[in-house]
Design a protein around this motif. Structure first.
Motif, short mmCIF file in Angstrom:
data_model
loop_
_atom_site.label_atom_id
_atom_site.label_comp_id
_atom_site.label_asym_id
_atom_site.label_seq_id
_atom_site.Cartn_x
_atom_site.Cartn_y
_atom_site.Cartn_z
N LYS A 118 35.19 41.94 32.43
CA LYS A 118 34.45 43.06 31.87
C LYS A 118 34.64 44.36 32.62
O LYS A 118 34.24 45.42 32.15
CB LYS A 118 32.95 42.72 31.84
CG LYS A 118 32.60 41.58 30.91
CD LYS A 118 31.11 41.29 30.97
CE LYS A 118 30.69 40.32 29.90
NZ LYS A 118 30.58 40.95 28.57
N ILE A 119 35.27 44.29 33.82
CA ILE A 119 35.34 45.48 34.68
C ILE A 119 36.56 45.44 35.59
O ILE A 119 37.01 44.36 35.99
CB ILE A 119 34.04 45.61 35.51
CG1 ILE A 119 33.90 46.98 36.15
CG2 ILE A 119 33.91 44.47 36.51
CD1 ILE A 119 32.51 47.26 36.70
N GLU A 120 37.06 46.61 35.91
CA GLU A 120 38.08 46.80 36.98
C GLU A 120 37.68 48.06 37.71
O GLU A 120 37.34 49.06 37.09
CB GLU A 120 39.49 46.91 36.41
CG GLU A 120 40.52 47.10 37.50
CD GLU A 120 41.96 47.08 36.99
OE1 GLU A 120 42.86 47.26 37.82
OE2 GLU A 120 42.18 46.87 35.78
N ALA B 278 37.00 35.20 41.44
CA ALA B 278 36.68 34.55 42.71
C ALA B 278 37.90 33.82 43.26
O ALA B 278 38.89 33.59 42.55
CB ALA B 278 35.52 33.58 42.51
N ASP B 279 37.83 33.44 44.53
CA ASP B 279 38.94 32.73 45.19
C ASP B 279 39.34 31.47 44.44
O ASP B 279 40.50 31.07 44.46
CB ASP B 279 38.57 32.38 46.63
CG ASP B 279 38.49 33.60 47.52
OD1 ASP B 279 39.07 34.66 47.16
OD2 ASP B 279 37.84 33.51 48.58
N ASP B 280 38.38 30.82 43.77
CA ASP B 280 38.68 29.59 43.04
C ASP B 280 39.15 29.86 41.61
O ASP B 280 39.32 28.94 40.81
CB ASP B 280 37.48 28.64 43.03
CG ASP B 280 36.27 29.22 42.30
OD1 ASP B 280 36.36 30.35 41.76
OD2 ASP B 280 35.22 28.54 42.29
N GLY B 281 39.35 31.15 41.27
CA GLY B 281 39.86 31.51 39.96
C GLY B 281 38.81 31.71 38.88
O GLY B 281 39.12 32.05 37.75
N THR B 282 37.53 31.51 39.24
CA THR B 282 36.47 31.66 38.25
C THR B 282 36.06 33.13 38.13
O THR B 282 36.23 33.93 39.04
CB THR B 282 35.23 30.83 38.60
OG1 THR B 282 34.73 31.25 39.88
CG2 THR B 282 35.58 29.34 38.65
N ILE B 283 35.50 33.44 36.96
CA ILE B 283 34.99 34.77 36.67
C ILE B 283 33.51 34.61 36.35
O ILE B 283 33.16 33.84 35.46
CB ILE B 283 35.74 35.38 35.46
CG1 ILE B 283 37.23 35.51 35.77
CG2 ILE B 283 35.12 36.73 35.08
CD1 ILE B 283 38.08 35.85 34.56
N LEU C 205 30.70 41.04 42.30
CA LEU C 205 31.86 40.35 42.87
C LEU C 205 33.00 41.33 43.12
O LEU C 205 33.66 41.27 44.16
CB LEU C 205 32.32 39.21 41.97
CG LEU C 205 33.58 38.48 42.45
CD1 LEU C 205 33.41 37.92 43.87
CD2 LEU C 205 33.98 37.39 41.47
N THR C 206 33.20 42.25 42.20
CA THR C 206 34.28 43.22 42.38
C THR C 206 34.05 44.04 43.65
O THR C 206 34.96 44.24 44.45
CB THR C 206 34.41 44.13 41.15
OG1 THR C 206 34.64 43.30 40.00
CG2 THR C 206 35.57 45.10 41.30
N PHE C 207 32.82 44.49 43.87
CA PHE C 207 32.54 45.25 45.09
C PHE C 207 32.61 44.38 46.33
O PHE C 207 33.00 44.86 47.40
CB PHE C 207 31.21 45.99 44.99
CG PHE C 207 31.34 47.29 44.27
CD1 PHE C 207 32.17 48.29 44.76
CD2 PHE C 207 30.64 47.52 43.11
CE1 PHE C 207 32.31 49.50 44.09
CE2 PHE C 207 30.77 48.73 42.44
CZ PHE C 207 31.61 49.72 42.93
N LYS C 208 32.27 43.10 46.23
CA LYS C 208 32.43 42.19 47.37
C LYS C 208 33.91 42.12 47.75
O LYS C 208 34.26 42.22 48.93
CB LYS C 208 31.90 40.80 47.02
CG LYS C 208 32.12 39.76 48.10
CD LYS C 208 31.66 38.38 47.63
CE LYS C 208 31.91 37.30 48.65
NZ LYS C 208 33.31 36.95 48.84
N LEU C 209 34.78 41.96 46.76
CA LEU C 209 36.22 41.87 47.01
C LEU C 209 36.77 43.19 47.56
O LEU C 209 37.59 43.19 48.49
CB LEU C 209 36.95 41.47 45.73
CG LEU C 209 36.58 40.08 45.19
CD1 LEU C 209 37.18 39.88 43.80
CD2 LEU C 209 37.02 38.98 46.14
#
Length: 116
Positions: free
Chosen positions: A105-107, A28-33, A43-47
């Motif tokens: 866990k994913i890329e 995330a933008d704040d560095g959290t996973i 989140l990955t698809f959001k980005l």
């Protein structure tokens, strides 16, 4: 991703009517996973969606996905989360188990068809 000028690769490239995105991880933008594969997939698809929007595209334009999972035991939950992000016709996809260089866990890497 942080300051992309420090990375030795392009985040987005257009070629031959296609748009190629570099791999995206769920930070995330704040560095959290987020916890769990479903939240990380979302989140990955959001980005990815945000990057595609900057190119005038959306997830509907994605024709191919390359997915790296840290743990094959996460496949079923990841697959269910993945399915929420696409409508028919579905992109082609390759999913492999891989050792991650980040604590995720994913890329996911996508290729999208450029709109003409």
């Amino acid at each position: 991703m942080s300051d992309s000028s420090s990375w030795p690769f392009s985040l987005v490239r257009r070629a031959g009517g296609l748009v190629f995105l570099s791999g995206e991880i769920p930070v995330a933008d704040d560095g959290t996973i987020p916890e769990g594969i479903a939240a990380q997939t979302d989140l990955t698809f959001k980005l990815i969606g945000e990057t595609l929007a900057e190119e005038g595209l959306s997830l509907a334009d994605v024709v191919s996905c390359m997915v790296h999972l840290a743990d094959k035991a996460d496949f079923a939950e990841y697959n269910a989360a993945y399915r929420k992000h696409f409508k028919d016709p579905l992109p082609v996809r390759t999913t492999v188990q891989a050792q991650m260089i980040a604590d995720v866990k994913i890329e996911i890497t996508v290729v999208a068809a450029a709109r003409t």
